[in-house]
Design a protein around this motif. Structure first.
Motif, PDB file in Angstrom:
ATOM      1  N   GLY A 191       1.001  -1.199  -0.027  1.00  8.91           N
ATOM      2  CA  GLY A 191       0.486   0.325  -0.058  1.00  8.91           C
ATOM      3  C   GLY A 191       0.891   1.792   0.390  1.00  8.91           C
ATOM      4  O   GLY A 191       1.939   1.140  -1.191  1.00  8.91           O
ATOM      5  N   GLU A 192       0.331   2.449   0.701  1.00  9.48           N
ATOM      6  CA  GLU A 192       0.689   3.549   0.432  1.00  9.48           C
ATOM      7  C   GLU A 192       1.142   3.645   2.413  1.00  9.48           C
ATOM      8  O   GLU A 192       0.385   4.258   3.197  1.00  9.48           O
ATOM      9  N   ALA A 193       2.108   4.860   2.535  1.00 12.71           N
ATOM     10  CA  ALA A 193       2.604   5.077   3.924  1.00 12.71           C
ATOM     11  C   ALA A 193       3.827   6.187   3.966  1.00 12.71           C
ATOM     12  O   ALA A 193       4.652   6.048   3.036  1.00 12.71           O
ATOM     13  N   PHE A 194       4.158   7.081   4.888  1.00  7.46           N
ATOM     14  CA  PHE A 194       5.061   8.175   5.011  1.00  7.46           C
ATOM     15  C   PHE A 194       6.121   7.738   6.019  1.00  7.46           C
ATOM     16  O   PHE A 194       5.759   7.608   7.085  1.00  7.46           O
ATOM     17  N   PHE A 195       7.294   7.467   5.881  1.00  3.98           N
ATOM     18  CA  PHE A 195       7.745   7.088   6.769  1.00  3.98           C
ATOM     19  C   PHE A 195       9.100   8.461   7.874  1.00  3.98           C
ATOM     20  O   PHE A 195       9.759   9.180   6.486  1.00  3.98           O
ATOM     21  N   ASP A 196       9.122   8.934   8.539  1.00  2.00           N
ATOM     22  CA  ASP A 196       9.711   9.170   9.285  1.00  2.00           C
ATOM     23  C   ASP A 196      11.032   8.646  10.378  1.00  2.00           C
ATOM     24  O   ASP A 196      10.355   8.659  11.253  1.00  2.00           O
ATOM     25  N   VAL A 197      12.012   8.322   9.455  1.00  2.00           N
ATOM     26  CA  VAL A 197      12.712   7.187  10.168  1.00  2.00           C
ATOM     27  C   VAL A 197      14.148   8.228  11.262  1.00  2.00           C
ATOM     28  O   VAL A 197      14.292   8.949  11.025  1.00  2.00           O
ATOM     29  N   LYS A 198      13.895   7.103  12.500  1.00  2.00           N
ATOM     30  CA  LYS A 198      14.365   7.513  13.268  1.00  2.00           C
ATOM     31  C   LYS A 198      16.395   7.074  13.037  1.00  2.00           C
ATOM     32  O   LYS A 198      16.528   5.972  12.475  1.00  2.00           O
ATOM     33  N   ARG A 199      16.903   7.692  13.102  1.00  2.00           N
ATOM     34  CA  ARG A 199      18.242   8.114  12.369  1.00  2.00           C
ATOM     35  C   ARG A 199      18.662   6.925  13.411  1.00  2.00           C
ATOM     36  O   ARG A 199      18.995   6.536  14.788  1.00  2.00           O
ATOM     37  N   ASP A 200      19.513   6.179  12.656  1.00  2.00           N
ATOM     38  CA  ASP A 200      20.660   4.991  13.503  1.00  2.00           C
ATOM     39  C   ASP A 200      21.454   4.197  11.782  1.00  2.00           C
ATOM     40  O   ASP A 200      21.688   3.384  12.069  1.00  2.00           O
ATOM     41  N   ALA A 201      23.069   4.608  12.485  1.00  2.00           N
ATOM     42  CA  ALA A 201      23.876   4.859  11.486  1.00  2.00           C
ATOM     43  C   ALA A 201      24.287   3.300  11.378  1.00  2.00           C
ATOM     44  O   ALA A 201      24.912   2.710  10.151  1.00  2.00           O
ATOM     45  N   ALA A 202      24.242   2.716  12.794  1.00  2.45           N
ATOM     46  CA  ALA A 202      24.862   1.409  12.948  1.00  2.45           C
ATOM     47  C   ALA A 202      23.609   0.347  12.203  1.00  2.45           C
ATOM     48  O   ALA A 202      23.901  -0.951  12.029  1.00  2.45           O
ATOM     49  N   HIS A 203      22.835   0.544  12.060  1.00  3.44           N
ATOM     50  CA  HIS A 203      21.525   0.050  11.823  1.00  3.44           C
ATOM     51  C   HIS A 203      20.481   0.323  10.743  1.00  3.44           C
ATOM     52  O   HIS A 203      20.084   0.960  11.139  1.00  3.44           O
ATOM     53  N   PRO A 204      21.090   0.838   8.888  1.00  5.77           N
ATOM     54  CA  PRO A 204      20.414   0.685   8.452  1.00  5.77           C
ATOM     55  C   PRO A 204      18.923   0.361   8.345  1.00  5.77           C
ATOM     56  O   PRO A 204      17.808  -1.011   8.894  1.00  5.77           O
ATOM     57  N   PHE A 205      17.621   1.514   8.020  1.00 10.98           N
ATOM     58  CA  PHE A 205      16.303   0.879   8.129  1.00 10.98           C
ATOM     59  C   PHE A 205      15.733   0.337   6.653  1.00 10.98           C
ATOM     60  O   PHE A 205      16.481   1.415   5.169  1.00 10.98           O
ATOM     61  N   VAL A 206      15.341  -0.460   6.045  1.00  9.72           N
ATOM     62  CA  VAL A 206      15.207  -1.342   5.359  1.00  9.72           C
ATOM     63  C   VAL A 206      13.378  -1.388   4.960  1.00  9.72           C
ATOM     64  O   VAL A 206      13.020  -2.391   5.973  1.00  9.72           O
ATOM     65  N   ILE A 207      12.811  -1.676   3.896  1.00 12.19           N
ATOM     66  CA  ILE A 207      11.220  -1.673   4.236  1.00 12.19           C
ATOM     67  C   ILE A 207      11.583  -2.228   2.145  1.00 12.19           C
ATOM     68  O   ILE A 207      11.990  -2.104   1.622  1.00 12.19           O
ATOM     69  N   GLN A 208      10.448  -3.620   3.211  1.00  9.82           N
ATOM     70  CA  GLN A 208      10.811  -4.949   1.543  1.00  9.82           C
ATOM     71  C   GLN A 208       8.745  -4.218   1.530  1.00  9.82           C
ATOM     72  O   GLN A 208       7.907  -3.720   1.859  1.00  9.82           O
ATOM     73  N   ALA A 209       9.155  -3.787  -0.188  1.00  7.31           N
ATOM     74  CA  ALA A 209       7.626  -3.140  -1.204  1.00  7.31           C
ATOM     75  C   ALA A 209       7.347  -3.993  -2.426  1.00  7.31           C
ATOM     76  O   ALA A 209       8.068  -3.284  -3.270  1.00  7.31           O
ATOM     77  N   ASN A 210       6.838  -5.268  -2.210  1.00  4.57           N
ATOM     78  CA  ASN A 210       6.474  -5.843  -4.035  1.00  4.57           C
ATOM     79  C   ASN A 210       7.725  -5.944  -4.639  1.00  4.57           C
ATOM     80  O   ASN A 210       7.417  -5.612  -6.212  1.00  4.57           O
ATOM     81  N   GLY A 211       8.886  -6.564  -4.293  1.00  2.45           N
ATOM     82  CA  GLY A 211       9.668  -6.927  -4.368  1.00  2.45           C
ATOM     83  C   GLY A 211      11.291  -5.309  -4.574  1.00  2.45           C
ATOM     84  O   GLY A 211      12.237  -5.695  -5.394  1.00  2.45           O
ATOM     85  N   THR A 212      10.936  -4.841  -4.001  1.00  2.00           N
ATOM     86  CA  THR A 212      11.668  -3.140  -4.427  1.00  2.00           C
ATOM     87  C   THR A 212      12.522  -3.497  -2.647  1.00  2.00           C
ATOM     88  O   THR A 212      11.926  -2.987  -1.898  1.00  2.00           O
ATOM     89  N   GLU A 213      13.596  -2.604  -2.522  1.00  2.00           N
ATOM     90  CA  GLU A 213      13.752  -2.514  -1.362  1.00  2.00           C
ATOM     91  C   GLU A 213      14.187  -1.430  -1.441  1.00  2.00           C
ATOM     92  O   GLU A 213      14.556  -0.343  -2.226  1.00  2.00           O
ATOM     93  N   ILE A 214      13.725  -0.581  -0.299  1.00  2.00           N
ATOM     94  CA  ILE A 214      14.522   0.958   0.177  1.00  2.00           C
ATOM     95  C   ILE A 214      15.151   1.172   1.366  1.00  2.00           C
ATOM     96  O   ILE A 214      14.386   0.442   2.285  1.00  2.00           O
ATOM     97  N   ARG A 215      16.256   1.244   1.559  1.00  2.00           N
ATOM     98  CA  ARG A 215      17.225   1.490   2.546  1.00  2.00           C
ATOM     99  C   ARG A 215      17.699   2.877   3.011  1.00  2.00           C
ATOM    100  O   ARG A 215      17.734   3.807   2.151  1.00  2.00           O
ATOM    101  N   VAL A 216      17.687   3.518   3.833  1.00  2.00           N
ATOM    102  CA  VAL A 216      17.801   4.393   4.822  1.00  2.00           C
ATOM    103  C   VAL A 216      18.663   4.098   5.791  1.00  2.00           C
ATOM    104  O   VAL A 216      18.614   3.425   6.566  1.00  2.00           O
ATOM    105  N   LEU A 217      19.353   5.508   6.532  1.00  2.00           N
ATOM    106  CA  LEU A 217      19.452   5.875   8.126  1.00  2.00           C
ATOM    107  C   LEU A 217      18.666   6.306   8.729  1.00  2.00           C
ATOM    108  O   LEU A 217      18.104   5.998  10.028  1.00  2.00           O
ATOM    109  N   GLY A 218      17.710   7.775   8.659  1.00  2.00           N
ATOM    110  CA  GLY A 218      16.740   8.370   8.920  1.00  2.00           C
ATOM    111  C   GLY A 218      16.336   9.896   7.977  1.00  2.00           C
ATOM    112  O   GLY A 218      17.486  10.348   7.586  1.00  2.00           O
TER     113      GLY A 218
END
Length: 355
Positions: free
Chosen positions: A192-219
């Motif tokens: 579906g759809e969502a807005f993410f405001d990711v808490k920064r953590d450089a040692a642990h990247p935040f990863v979203i799996q969405a319909n075969g696509t990977e979105i990776r961020v730190l914060g």
């Protein structure tokens, strides 16, 4: 093994596993199982050991189930120092004089008419089964965090994740995430759809799996649109985001967007109006009326239609901030000299075109 079966005798558990218990006895055991997950895991461990012991018995004859169980219980109660494993190299046995904590060793020694292998071999095999069983169950319970879900239908919802990340879900969306983030990555799954405001953590990247696509961020903060009927789209509000699918990859910064196609990733300019479902802010700069209507329709979740193609190309420059949908459409109609009417749940914009 723990003593969670204090109200259930070990003889009864043995008869239950051997399928010789009466109906009332089986009911007692099943009621005990329903009391807690710990009871269910304990019986599962007993069953695993029992099944492996049954496999051993197939190679011999004359095994007495009750006698085998009684021998095991006797070993558990007496805690004899003559542990068969004491003969194995490197095996230290706790002495009765200075125990640090209670240790219980379960040992099956089937009585057979003709023993083909030494007793120590049988004991070692049973202990190996015990170690495997306990290792498996405790590994599953301790290493696998429970998965949680939050979903929407005809509503939006904000969810705070265990790491402090905020997620705002649009209509008909589902987010799956662990009860606690463990390991090097903080991984979630979105439909579906969502807005993410990711808490920064450089040692642990935040990863979203969405319909075969990977979105990776730190914060950072960004919008992900991943409905089944359309390509995955990512619009970045702040920070940097990496979008990947198969061998394709692109990095986006504030004001950039990407659309994930079947065999490529296409870079675009971010469209802040796509986030209107969360912010209720819309800003149009010489935008076609058709695009304006699409943004209003998706953001307010209402059915807005144009009565003819002539007005679809009318251009509009205007900003709305947290206005009701009726007021927003009325201003659009007045600005472009159009008529606005409502039939049931459908809003219609009608006119003769624009100069």
């Amino acid at each position: 093994m723990n003593s969670s079966h204090a109200n259930i005798s070990e003889e009864l558990l043995a008869r239950y596993l051997a399928d010789t218990a009466s109906e009332s006895e089986r009911n007692d055991v099943e009621a005990w199982l329903a009391e807690s997950e710990a009871n269910a895991r304990e019986l599962a461990t007993y069953r695993l050991i029992w099944d492996h012991t049954a496999a051993m018995k197939k190679s011999s004859t004359g095994v007495d189930t009750d006698a085998a169980w009684n021998k095991m219980k006797g070993k558990m109660a007496m805690g004899k120092t003559a542990d068969p494993l004491s003969k194995l190299p490197g095996k230290e046995v706790p002495t009765p004089e200075a125990p640090t904590r209670e240790a219980r060793t379960i040992e099956f020694r089937p009585e057979v008419r003709k023993r083909r292998l030494p007793v120590t071999v049988w004991a070692a095999a049973v202990i190996a089964i015990l170690v495997t069983a306990f290792g498996w169950f405790f590994l599953i319970s301790e290493k696998t965090p429970e998965s949680l879900q939050v979903a929407t239908t005809d509503n939006t919802k904000e969810q705070l994740l265990p790491d402090g990340t905020k997620v705002f879900l649009n209509y008909n969306s589902k987010l799956t995430y662990p009860e606690n983030f463990k390991g090097d990555l903080r991984t979630v799954s979105l439909q579906g759809e969502a807005f993410f405001d990711v808490k920064r953590d450089a040692a642990h990247p935040f990863v979203i799996q969405a319909n075969g696509t990977e979105i990776r961020v730190l914060g950072t903060s960004f919008n992900v649109k991943a409905y089944d009927a359309a390509p995955v789209r990512v619009d970045v509000a702040t920070g940097k985001v990496r979008v990947s699918k198969d061998s394709h990859r692109v990095e986006l910064v504030k004001g950039q967007s990407a659309e994930v196609l079947k065999d490529s990733i296409r870079s675009l300019q971010a469209n802040i109006n796509l986030m209107g479902y969360r912010t209720q802010i819309y800003e149009f700069n010489a935008a076609d009326l058709q695009d304006v209507v699409t943004s209003i329709r998706d953001g307010y979740h209402v059915d807005v239609r144009l009565s003819n193609d002539k007005i679809a190309q009318c251009r509009l420059t205007i900003r709305f901030e947290k206005e009701p949908v009726d007021a927003t459409l009325s201003v659009i109609a007045e600005t472009l000299d159009l008529n606005l009417r409502k039939e049931g749940k459908v809003y219609w914009l009608d006119g003769n075109g624009c100069q």
